[in-house]
Structure formats: C-alpha cells, structure tokens
Design a protein around this motif. Structure first.
Motif, PDB file in Angstrom:
ATOM      1  N   UNK A   1       0.845  -1.194   0.000  1.00 55.76           N
ATOM      2  CA  UNK A   1       0.000   0.000   0.000  1.00 55.76           C
ATOM      3  C   UNK A   1       0.882   1.247   0.000  1.00 55.76           C
ATOM      4  N   UNK A   2       0.398   2.295  -0.681  1.00 53.32           N
ATOM      5  CA  UNK A   2       1.140   3.553  -0.644  1.00 53.32           C
ATOM      6  C   UNK A   2       0.921   4.201   0.725  1.00 53.32           C
ATOM      7  N   UNK A   3       1.754   5.190   1.030  1.00 53.86           N
ATOM      8  CA  UNK A   3       1.629   5.905   2.299  1.00 53.86           C
ATOM      9  C   UNK A   3       0.235   6.523   2.416  1.00 53.86           C
ATOM     10  N   UNK A   4      -0.280   6.998   1.290  1.00 53.05           N
ATOM     11  CA  UNK A   4      -1.603   7.616   1.266  1.00 53.05           C
ATOM     12  C   UNK A   4      -2.711   6.636   1.631  1.00 53.05           C
ATOM     13  N   UNK A   5      -2.639   5.444   1.003  1.00 48.52           N
ATOM     14  CA  UNK A   5      -3.645   4.420   1.295  1.00 48.52           C
ATOM     15  C   UNK A   5      -3.558   3.973   2.745  1.00 48.52           C
ATOM     16  N   UNK A   6      -2.308   3.862   3.222  1.00 46.69           N
ATOM     17  CA  UNK A   6      -2.080   3.427   4.597  1.00 46.69           C
ATOM     18  C   UNK A   6      -2.652   4.468   5.572  1.00 46.69           C
ATOM     19  N   UNK A   7      -2.466   5.754   5.224  1.00 43.18           N
ATOM     20  CA  UNK A   7      -2.986   6.815   6.089  1.00 43.18           C
ATOM     21  C   UNK A   7      -4.511   6.769   6.157  1.00 43.18           C
ATOM     22  N   UNK A   8      -5.147   6.299   5.074  1.00 44.95           N
ATOM     23  CA  UNK A   8      -6.608   6.177   5.094  1.00 44.95           C
ATOM     24  C   UNK A   8      -7.063   5.085   6.067  1.00 44.95           C
ATOM     25  N   UNK A   9      -6.196   4.117   6.290  1.00 47.59           N
ATOM     26  CA  UNK A   9      -6.551   2.998   7.175  1.00 47.59           C
ATOM     27  C   UNK A   9      -6.263   3.331   8.630  1.00 47.59           C
ATOM     28  N   UNK A  10      -5.118   4.010   8.858  1.00 46.43           N
ATOM     29  CA  UNK A  10      -4.715   4.340  10.223  1.00 46.43           C
ATOM     30  C   UNK A  10      -5.734   5.241  10.908  1.00 46.43           C
ATOM     31  N   UNK A  11      -6.068   4.875  12.120  1.00 42.70           N
ATOM     32  CA  UNK A  11      -6.998   5.694  12.882  1.00 42.70           C
ATOM     33  C   UNK A  11      -8.429   5.508  12.422  1.00 42.70           C
ATOM     34  N   UNK A  12      -8.606   4.722  11.362  1.00 36.57           N
ATOM     35  CA  UNK A  12      -9.922   4.497  10.791  1.00 36.57           C
ATOM     36  C   UNK A  12     -10.326   3.035  10.984  1.00 36.57           C
ATOM     37  N   UNK A  13      -9.697   2.134  10.218  1.00 38.35           N
ATOM     38  CA  UNK A  13      -9.979   0.708  10.407  1.00 38.35           C
ATOM     39  C   UNK A  13      -9.132   0.110  11.522  1.00 38.35           C
ATOM     40  N   UNK A  14      -7.973   0.718  11.733  1.00 38.38           N
ATOM     41  CA  UNK A  14      -7.037   0.167  12.710  1.00 38.38           C
ATOM     42  C   UNK A  14      -6.437   1.328  13.489  1.00 38.38           C
TER      43      UNK A  14
ATOM     44  N   UNK B   1     -12.907   1.401  14.815  1.00 40.03           N
ATOM     45  CA  UNK B   1     -11.947   0.526  14.124  1.00 40.03           C
ATOM     46  C   UNK B   1     -12.298  -0.950  14.317  1.00 40.03           C
ATOM     47  N   UNK B   2     -11.821  -1.787  13.379  1.00 34.96           N
ATOM     48  CA  UNK B   2     -12.014  -3.232  13.513  1.00 34.96           C
ATOM     49  C   UNK B   2     -10.888  -3.831  14.345  1.00 34.96           C
TER      50      UNK B   2
END
Lengths: 337, 305
Positions: free
Chosen positions: A80-93, A174-175
């Motif tokens: 994953x790109x840093x951008x995609x990862x940032x979308x997950x952080x604090x959101x799904x995880x 988050x999950x």
C-alpha cells in the motif's frame, strides 16, 4: 472461530546500523479474530513495540519492513502507498500508546484532538464528531464529558489522558486496535480500571485487539491468546490457559517463575529471575535465541535454527528442541525443588 | 489568561521604569555634563550658567522626575545640536526605521522558517546541508561587507536596484535583505532544532497513527509547538534591528533612527541620545510583551492555569 481481522505472516523488521543489520523482529506470524485479544508478552527490547509499529507502518524511516502477508479486513497492507495506509490508520485500525502524558498534543484541546481523525476519515459534520466524542468519553468513564472537550491535556491526570487516548482510538469505530503497553505509565490502581475498560469496550464493539505488555498479570486477566516474544521471535503461542498452565518453552517457564502468586508464594520466598542478558540482534544468530540464558541448554540448541512446532494441545506452539513432555517435566522438577 | 496578561504587563512596566532610570543616569556616566557641554575654553561662570539653564544644579531625583514627567508627555527636551525638539526629530526618523526593521524581519522569517522546517523534515539531506551552509555563511559574514557586495552587484554592475536613499520601495530591498539576513541563521537553526525535537515526540506519532495527512501533522501538530521559542527570539531580534541598524542605515543612507543615534553620539547631543535609548528600550519591552502574548496564545500551558 471468529472471522480473522488481521493476519500477519512472516513479518520482519530490519534496521541498518553502523555495525551491521539489526533484526529486531524476525519471522513473526499471527492472526487476530473479531472480538479476540492477542497478548504479545516479552521483556523490554524484544521487538514487541516494533511489531505493532510495523503493522501500522509507523516505523522510523530507517527501519525496513518485510512481510509475506499482512492482511487487514481482507485487504493486503503490504504494497500500500503511504496515502492508502494513512486512510486505514486511525480508521480501520488504531493504536493506543504507552505514554499518555506525552501522547497528546499540548497545544490543542481534547475536543480538537478527538474529532480530527473522524473529520479526516468520515464524512461527518463537526457537531456529529463532537457528539461521538462526548459519547465515547462517557463510555471510557469520563464525567462531564462535554465540558472536557474544551480542556487541554495538561489539565488532565495521566489516567484521564489514557482514557482520552482510548476514546480517540475508537472514534472511527476501528475493527482492530493495538494497545502498546497501555497501562505501564499509570498507577497500579488505575491500571486495572483501564484494562477492564479496554476489555469491555472491545467486547462491546467486537474489535480485534493486540495487547502488548510485559506484565503477565495483565495478560492473565484479558487475553484470549498469548504470544511470548523473545529477542525478535515468538517463542511460544497458545491460549492464555495453555501458556499459564503448561508453559513449554524454558523462557516462558522462567517468566512465570518471576511472578509471585498470592496464597502460594510464601512471604520471603525467593522469586525466580532469568540470569543473563538478551543477545544482540545484529547479524544472524545461529540456533535458539534463548540458548545463552537457558538452564537446559545443550549442543543441539545452537546447531541449527529452531522453528515453532506444536506442543501437546492444538493451537499451542513453541520454539525449542526439547520435546513438550521433556520440557514440561523439566518445569515440574524445577517446581519440586 | 487575564491574570497572565496583567502579570506580564506589571513586569513590563517595572522594567520600563528601571530602564528610564538607567537611561537618565547615562548623562552622568561620562562626568559632569555641564563641563562637557561648556567646552574647553569655558569659564566657571559659563559652566554655572549651563547648570542653571539645563537644570543640572537641582537634586538628581528632581531632575529625573522632571525629565520623566516631560518624557511621558512626549517632551524629550531640546536637541543641543539641532536646536529642535528631540521628539520631533525622533518621530520624523522612526517610521523609516520601523519600515526597514519590519521588512527585514519579514524577509528573515519568510526565508528562515520554511528552510528550518524543510531541514528538520529531511535531516542531513542536501537541502539540510544547503540550509546549514546559508546559516554558517550568514553568521560568519560581516553585515557591512555583505551590504557592500550586494550594492556592488545588484546596484552598480547589474543596475537592478537603487543603492541609496528612501525614495521608493525599491530602496528598501537591499537594506532589508542585508539587515534581515543577519538574523536568518539563528532563526533557522532554532526552527530546525525545535522541529526535530517536536517531530520525534510522542504526540506526533499519535497524529500519524490517526492517519492525518502529512501536511496536517507537520503544520498543525508540529510547527505550532516548535515555533514558540522562535517567537521570543524574533521579538528580541526585531528590537535589535530597530536599534542596531546603524551600519546598514549608514551604508544605504537610510535616514533612520540608527543613523540619528550615530550622529548624536558624535555630536555629544545628550538629550537626543537619551531619548533614542529610551524609545528603543520601550520598543524592546513592548515587543517582548507582545511575544509573551503570542506565545500564550500558541501554548495553552502558559495561558490556562
């Protein structure tokens, strides 16, 4: 078996340093299901915090992460790109850190810091985000929650700040939640409260949780499964009952020796300790990482690398050349002395 | 907050009173002012006359009270040399110095803060090295030499900018750069150091763990905390630029306060010197006060008890 939220296979972290390649996390594999708590236990510097940072992709820039598989909710995090990862952080995880005193920004109000992740990830209005923040602050046991939104971190005690950190981690529902020694910096009286709170919330929101700690007492109370980590490797994994009742790896046995048991350990009795120090993780270590400190060490230990293998019960694995029967017999002999 | 403001204000007033006393006593530091004014050929009677005319024969406390009372009303006395009210001369020169100082400060901050931030985000990178070079060169280079070099190339060889006077905005470009460049290294290094420290702090990790965008992490969470010491430094440096621009004002023939101070020292124009020192000190005090207020706004730990 609940649906798997997080799957990690063959996770390695490498950090180039002047004297060679430091390998603080080596071939770590595990999975966490919905509503399940995996405790990662180990002493300082064994790589447990780096494991969690590696999953969040928050490692220091010099450190390199490699993983065969790193899957969250069915999506591969590797590549994953840093951008995609940032979308997950604090959101799904999301993640709860060890230091509540310094983990909140002193310049902004609690309300600002609580709402910003939600405003970033979800399409909600500020008012909606604030309502959710108040609801969560009440959930984590903070009174007069709405008025707290305007307060600054320095106006709150350590225990309250950790509650705020927990609420903050839950803002986007988050999950998966990673709690990196969430109670280490707190008073003993507060520690139990925070742990109960985490366990309750996890149950209520049906999240997977990784609880990183060096406190076996904590583990016994909240973990479904336990992974014992030593010098960058998992040396034993199993259910909490398996680990506490029939520890197979000599390191796990040693760790358990170190805890006094109320009613069982006599006053003034000698508590166990594990002599020696953790080996340097620069370069390759041949054979068992614990060989240098193990009371049962023999030639086979350093002859070749030891892999995790099944112990007596299903789902219980350990990393030692001894057979499970021999290892458990050793422990019983030790206990009889 | 109000309590904090009042406390700071109280301190500022105390400092101002102390400064005014020191400024006033300055005239006695170099001996009897009447003798100095009267000149070498004066008779005893001349000196007595001067004492009486300028009030030097009165008790020093009375002199101070009179002087302070007049100063508070904007009357700093007559210039011994120009034979004009000191206040008029100062307020004629002040806007030029203020404008020059402000331009220089803006130039310095606009150059040094982004440079410091970038250097901290990529430590030991090429851009960090370049920023470090700028800082070292800036610190090592005498400002008069830098001013003259700039004048030579930009003003004389390439004829891009006027080299002296205050006729238009273009006249202020070179003096502002020369004056501002002098404080750039300190501001840049402080920004870089502050950012490096803040970026490695736990709350930045928290911000990243929330999935915030890199720009939000950098500017909302990091810079606000890192900039606090820079505000204090910039305030002091601005005060310094108002008073310490003598060299630059002289080189570029900018008719400001620094230039006036230099002239007055040469002419032994005591009331003028006193007034300039007092005005500049007050600027320092006001700037420090404003910096404290700005920092209180930036950092709730100062503001909210």
């Amino acid at each position: 078996m609940a649906e798997r939220v997080l799957e990690v296979e063959d996770l390695c972290v490498e950090i180039p340093i002047p004297s060679g390649m430091l390998r603080p996390v080596q071939h770590v594999s595990f999975h966490v299901g919905q509503g399940e708590t995996l405790a990662i236990v180990g002493e300082s510097g064994c790589g447990k915090s780096l494991t969690s940072l590696a999953i969040m992709d928050l490692l220091p820039s010099k450190a390199k992460r490699r993983a065969e598989r790193l899957v969250l909710d069915g999506d591969a995090l590797t590549g994953m790109t840093e951008r995609q990862m940032a979308d997950i952080r604090g959101n799904q995880m999301s993640m709860i850190f060890q230091e509540p005193m310094t983990s909140l920004n002193p310049a902004y109000t609690i309300g600002n810091q609580l709402t910003e992740a939600m405003l970033r990830h979800k399409s909600v209005s500020l008012a909606e985000a604030k309502d959710r923040a108040v609801w969560l602050l009440e959930k984590v046991g903070i009174t007069a929650a709405r008025s707290r939104l305007g307060q600054y971190p320095h106006q709150l005690s350590g225990g309250l700040r950790q509650r705020v950190m927990i609420a903050m981690a839950l803002m986007c529902g988050p999950d998966m939640i990673i709690a990196d020694e969430p109670t280490t910096a707190l008073d003993v009286t507060i520690q139990a409260q925070i742990l109960h709170l985490l366990a309750e919330l996890q149950d209520e929101f049906h999240m997977g949780m990784i609880l990183i700690t060096h406190d076996l007492g904590v583990v016994a109370r909240v973990a479904d499964r336990v992974a014992v980590m030593y010098a960058g490797q998992f040396v034993e994994t199993g259910t909490a009952a398996q680990i506490f009742d029939s520890p197979t790896h000599p390191y796990t046995q040693g760790l358990l020796e170190c805890i006094p048991i109320p009613g069982k350990t006599e006053r003034g009795a000698h508590l166990g300790s594990i002599p020696g120090i953790v080996p340097s993780l620069v370069g390759e270590i041949r054979g068992c990482h614990f060989a240098g400190r193990c009371p049962y060490v023999h030639e086979a230990c350093t002859a070749e690398d030891v892999s995790l293998r099944p112990s007596l019960d299903a789902g219980h694995e350990y990393r030692c050349v001894l057979s499970p029967q021999a290892a458990i017999a050793n422990r019983n002999k030790q206990a009889a002395q | 907050m109000l309590q904090y403001v009042l406390k700071r204000l109280g301190i500022a007033i105390l400092v101002a009173v102390t400064v005014s006393m020191i400024t006033f006593s300055m005239i006695y530091l170099s001996g009897d002012p009447a003798i100095a004014l009267a000149g070498e050929t004066a008779t005893q009677e001349d000196i007595q006359n001067i004492r009486r005319v300028y009030g030097y024969d009165q008790p020093i406390v009375v002199q101070y009270a009179n002087w302070l009372w007049n100063a508070l009303q904007g009357d700093f006395g007559q210039s011994h040399y120009l034979k004009k009210p000191v206040a008029d001369v100062i307020f004629e020169r002040l806007p030029t110095t203020m404008l020059l100082g402000a331009c220089a400060l803006i130039f310095a901050l606009v150059l040094s803060i982004p440079l410091g931030v970038v250097a901290a985000v990529r430590p030991n990178s090429l851009i960090d090295r370049i920023a470090l070079t700028i800082a070292v060169v800036g610190q090592a280079m005498p400002s008069f030499w830098f001013a003259l070099t700039m004048m030579l190339w930009l003003g004389i060889y390439w004829r891009l900018l006027p080299i002296s006077g205050t006729a238009s905005w273009a006249n202020f470009v070179m003096p502002s750069i020369a004056l501002g460049y002098y404080i750039t290294p300190a501001v840049m290094r402080l920004t870089r150091a502050g950012m490096l420290e803040v970026l490695s702090s736990d709350y930045i990790r928290t911000a990243r763990a929330k999935g915030l965008r890199p720009m939000t992490v950098l500017f909302k969470h990091a810079l606000r905390n890192a900039i606090i010491p820079v505000v204090s430094l910039a305030a002091v440096q601005f005060g310094f630029m108002l008073g310490g621009s003598i060299v630059i004002e002289t080189i570029f023939a900018v008719n400001g306060l620094g230039f006036l101070a230099w002239e007055s020292i040469q002419r032994a124009d005591l009331p003028m010197m006193q007034a300039i020192v007092l005005v500049l000190s007050f600027f320092y005090i006001i700037l420090t006060f404003l910096a404290d207020m700005l920092n209180a706004w930036l950092d709730p730990r100062i503001r909210v008890m």
